[in-house]
Design a protein around this motif. Structure first.
Motif, PDB file in Angstrom:
ATOM      1  N   ALA A  49       0.829  -1.209   0.000  1.00  0.00           N
ATOM      2  CA  ALA A  49       0.000   0.000   0.000  1.00  0.00           C
ATOM      3  C   ALA A  49       0.857   1.251   0.000  1.00  0.00           C
ATOM      4  N   SER A  50       0.344   2.285  -0.643  1.00  0.00           N
ATOM      5  CA  SER A  50       0.996   3.593  -0.635  1.00  0.00           C
ATOM      6  C   SER A  50      -0.070   4.659  -0.799  1.00  0.00           C
ATOM      7  N   LEU A 128       8.874   5.623  -8.157  1.00  0.00           N
ATOM      8  CA  LEU A 128       9.199   5.744  -6.742  1.00  0.00           C
ATOM      9  C   LEU A 128       9.288   7.227  -6.414  1.00  0.00           C
ATOM     10  N   SER A 129       8.177   7.765  -5.906  1.00  0.00           N
ATOM     11  CA  SER A 129       8.009   9.198  -5.718  1.00  0.00           C
ATOM     12  C   SER A 129       8.492   9.644  -4.348  1.00  0.00           C
ATOM     13  N   PHE A 130       8.808  10.944  -4.217  1.00  0.00           N
ATOM     14  CA  PHE A 130       9.138  11.457  -2.897  1.00  0.00           C
ATOM     15  C   PHE A 130       8.036  12.343  -2.339  1.00  0.00           C
ATOM     16  N   THR A 131       6.954  12.530  -3.097  1.00  0.00           N
ATOM     17  CA  THR A 131       5.774  13.236  -2.610  1.00  0.00           C
ATOM     18  C   THR A 131       4.611  12.951  -3.551  1.00  0.00           C
ATOM     19  N   GLU A 132       3.433  12.760  -2.974  1.00  0.00           N
ATOM     20  CA  GLU A 132       2.264  12.482  -3.796  1.00  0.00           C
ATOM     21  C   GLU A 132       1.896  13.675  -4.678  1.00  0.00           C
ATOM     22  N   ALA A 133       2.447  14.837  -4.388  1.00  0.00           N
ATOM     23  CA  ALA A 133       2.207  16.000  -5.239  1.00  0.00           C
ATOM     24  C   ALA A 133       2.726  15.786  -6.653  1.00  0.00           C
ATOM     25  N   GLY A 148      -2.139   3.098 -16.807  1.00  0.00           N
ATOM     26  CA  GLY A 148      -2.297   2.868 -18.230  1.00  0.00           C
ATOM     27  C   GLY A 148      -1.105   2.219 -18.892  1.00  0.00           C
ATOM     28  N   ILE A 149       0.080   2.343 -18.273  1.00  0.00           N
ATOM     29  CA  ILE A 149       1.276   1.694 -18.824  1.00  0.00           C
ATOM     30  C   ILE A 149       1.728   0.525 -17.945  1.00  0.00           C
ATOM     31  N   GLY A 150       0.858   0.130 -17.017  1.00  0.00           N
ATOM     32  CA  GLY A 150       1.165  -1.021 -16.174  1.00  0.00           C
ATOM     33  C   GLY A 150       2.192  -0.746 -15.093  1.00  0.00           C
ATOM     34  N   ALA A 151       2.314   0.509 -14.677  1.00  0.00           N
ATOM     35  CA  ALA A 151       3.304   0.884 -13.669  1.00  0.00           C
ATOM     36  C   ALA A 151       2.663   1.080 -12.304  1.00  0.00           C
ATOM     37  N   ASN A 152       3.383   0.696 -11.278  1.00  0.00           N
ATOM     38  CA  ASN A 152       2.963   0.931  -9.906  1.00  0.00           C
ATOM     39  C   ASN A 152       3.574   2.230  -9.390  1.00  0.00           C
ATOM     40  N   ALA A 153       3.114   2.655  -8.216  1.00  0.00           N
ATOM     41  CA  ALA A 153       3.651   3.860  -7.577  1.00  0.00           C
ATOM     42  C   ALA A 153       3.885   3.579  -6.099  1.00  0.00           C
ATOM     43  N   TYR A 154       4.933   4.191  -5.586  1.00  0.00           N
ATOM     44  CA  TYR A 154       5.171   4.156  -4.145  1.00  0.00           C
ATOM     45  C   TYR A 154       5.721   5.511  -3.742  1.00  0.00           C
ATOM     46  N   VAL A 155       5.164   6.097  -2.668  1.00  0.00           N
ATOM     47  CA  VAL A 155       5.563   7.417  -2.206  1.00  0.00           C
ATOM     48  C   VAL A 155       6.409   7.282  -0.942  1.00  0.00           C
ATOM     49  N   MET A 156       7.656   7.698  -1.028  1.00  0.00           N
ATOM     50  CA  MET A 156       8.564   7.632   0.111  1.00  0.00           C
ATOM     51  C   MET A 156       8.140   8.623   1.196  1.00  0.00           C
ATOM     52  N   GLY A 157       8.421   8.270   2.447  1.00  0.00           N
ATOM     53  CA  GLY A 157       8.182   9.184   3.561  1.00  0.00           C
ATOM     54  C   GLY A 157       6.725   9.398   3.908  1.00  0.00           C
ATOM     55  N   ASP A 158       5.828   8.610   3.289  1.00  0.00           N
ATOM     56  CA  ASP A 158       4.397   8.795   3.523  1.00  0.00           C
ATOM     57  C   ASP A 158       3.978  10.242   3.253  1.00  0.00           C
ATOM     58  N   TYR A 159       4.638  10.854   2.234  1.00  0.00           N
ATOM     59  CA  TYR A 159       4.283  12.223   1.848  1.00  0.00           C
ATOM     60  C   TYR A 159       3.011  12.202   1.014  1.00  0.00           C
TER      61      TYR A 159
END
Length: 329
Positions: A49-50, A128-133, A148-159
């Motif tokens: 989860a992210s 692998l993001s450092f902020t959900e912004a 749409g391109i089959g990619a996942n996301a994860y936001v570091m630091g729970d930002y």
């Protein structure tokens, strides 16, 4: 708690507080200085989860896009840096990548909040993001674009947009654990977390129980901004220090003249990128009458250390502890 503040906070429009198919067939190389071999585990499929969203992984990502290249340090410690394809620049990079980065890595966009087109063209399997912004949509990159391109996301630091402003140092350990699951290196993640926790404990012990109220500030365009949320909140809490802006409702907010006069921190840290002495001088010019300024108790806090999260957040914590330990009383 620090001294009470008066007046209403004026939130700054600054990005996230700134400062925001099967198992792998090839085992990543063992990081330098490690004694534990890094091997991919049979922990797939995995759901991580992210920011309130669940993402499923059938295998370890092999084409990662970093929302901030500084996160590379954490992936390197986990032995999975080879999975990184490219990166975005951070809010203070001014469009220029550091020369220390490998030429094999691609600068996908100089924009911290990227347009959707270059990211889609890069075809990452994990952002692998450092902020959900960085995933706001509205003509920029969005979660739907990644899906749409089959990619996942994860936001570091729970930002994340919905996360509390003040988070603990456990946020770092949770990231390491989750990255271990995502990349199939859970054992390596457990070992790294043990090492990081030991570093935090030693940093706190080095202060010998010193009590101090600390204010984190930043000067932007001649205006002074207070920083109270994560990672400042996590750092000060982990070191047993008092956060002057613990009650700040946003991570980053402009400080009014009235609030500045009401401050009585024992120590001040001024966030900077590049020239530490210039940042301290700028803060002293803006708030010359503060006792901490008059007493020479102002130190620099290098934003480059913590900006990518993970290991960098602990590097930053240790640097803060060292300055507190050696500060004038």
């Amino acid at each position: 708690m620090g001294t009470s503040r008066t007046g209403r906070w004026r939130p700054a429009l600054v990005l996230a507080g700134l400062v925001l198919a099967g198992c792998s067939t090839t085992a990543p190389a063992t990081p330098a200085g490690s004694t534990l071999p890094v091997t991919a585990t049979a922990g797939y499929p995995a759901t991580v989860a992210s920011c309130g969203r669940d993402f499923s992984y059938a295998k370890a990502p092999t084409r990662v896009l970093l929302g901030n290249y500084r996160t590379l340090k954490t992936l390197d410690r986990l032995g999975v840096a080879d999975a990184v394809h490219g990166y975005l620049l951070g809010p203070d990079d001014r469009g220029v990548a550091p020369g220390s980065l490998s030429k094999d890595l691609v600068m996908v966009s100089p924009d911290t909040v990227p347009a959707r087109e270059p990211v889609i063209a890069a075809a990452p399997d994990l952002f692998l993001s450092f902020t959900e912004a960085q995933l706001v949509g509205q003509g920029k990159l969005s979660y739907d674009d990644l899906a749409g391109i089959g990619a996942n996301a994860y936001v570091m630091g729970d930002y994340c947009m919905a996360s509390p402003v003040n988070r603990s140092i456990d946020t770092v350990y949770a990231d390491i654990t989750n990255l271990g699951r995502i990349f199939g290196v859970a054992e390596r993640a457990e070992q790294l977390n043990r090492q990081l926790k030991d570093r935090v404990a030693k940093a706190k012990a080095s202060l010998d129980g010193r009590a101090a109220t600390v204010a984190f500030l930043k000067v932007v365009g001649g205006k002074v901004y207070a920083i109270g949320g994560y990672p400042v909140s996590a750092t000060l809490d982990a070191l047993g220090l008092t956060n002057q802006f613990a009650d700040l409702p946003t991570t980053f907010a402009e400080l009014s003249a009235e609030q500045a006069r009401a401050m009585t921190p024992d120590l001040i840290f001024v966030n900077y990128v590049g020239d530490e002495k210039a940042a301290i001088a700028e803060l002293a010019a803006a708030l010359p009458d503060l006792p901490a300024v008059k007493g020479g108790r102002v130190h620099g806090a290098d934003e480059n250390l913590a900006q990518g999260g993970g290991v960098g957040a602990i590097d930053s914590l240790e640097a803060i502890a060292a300055d507190v330990k050696n500060a004038r009383r």
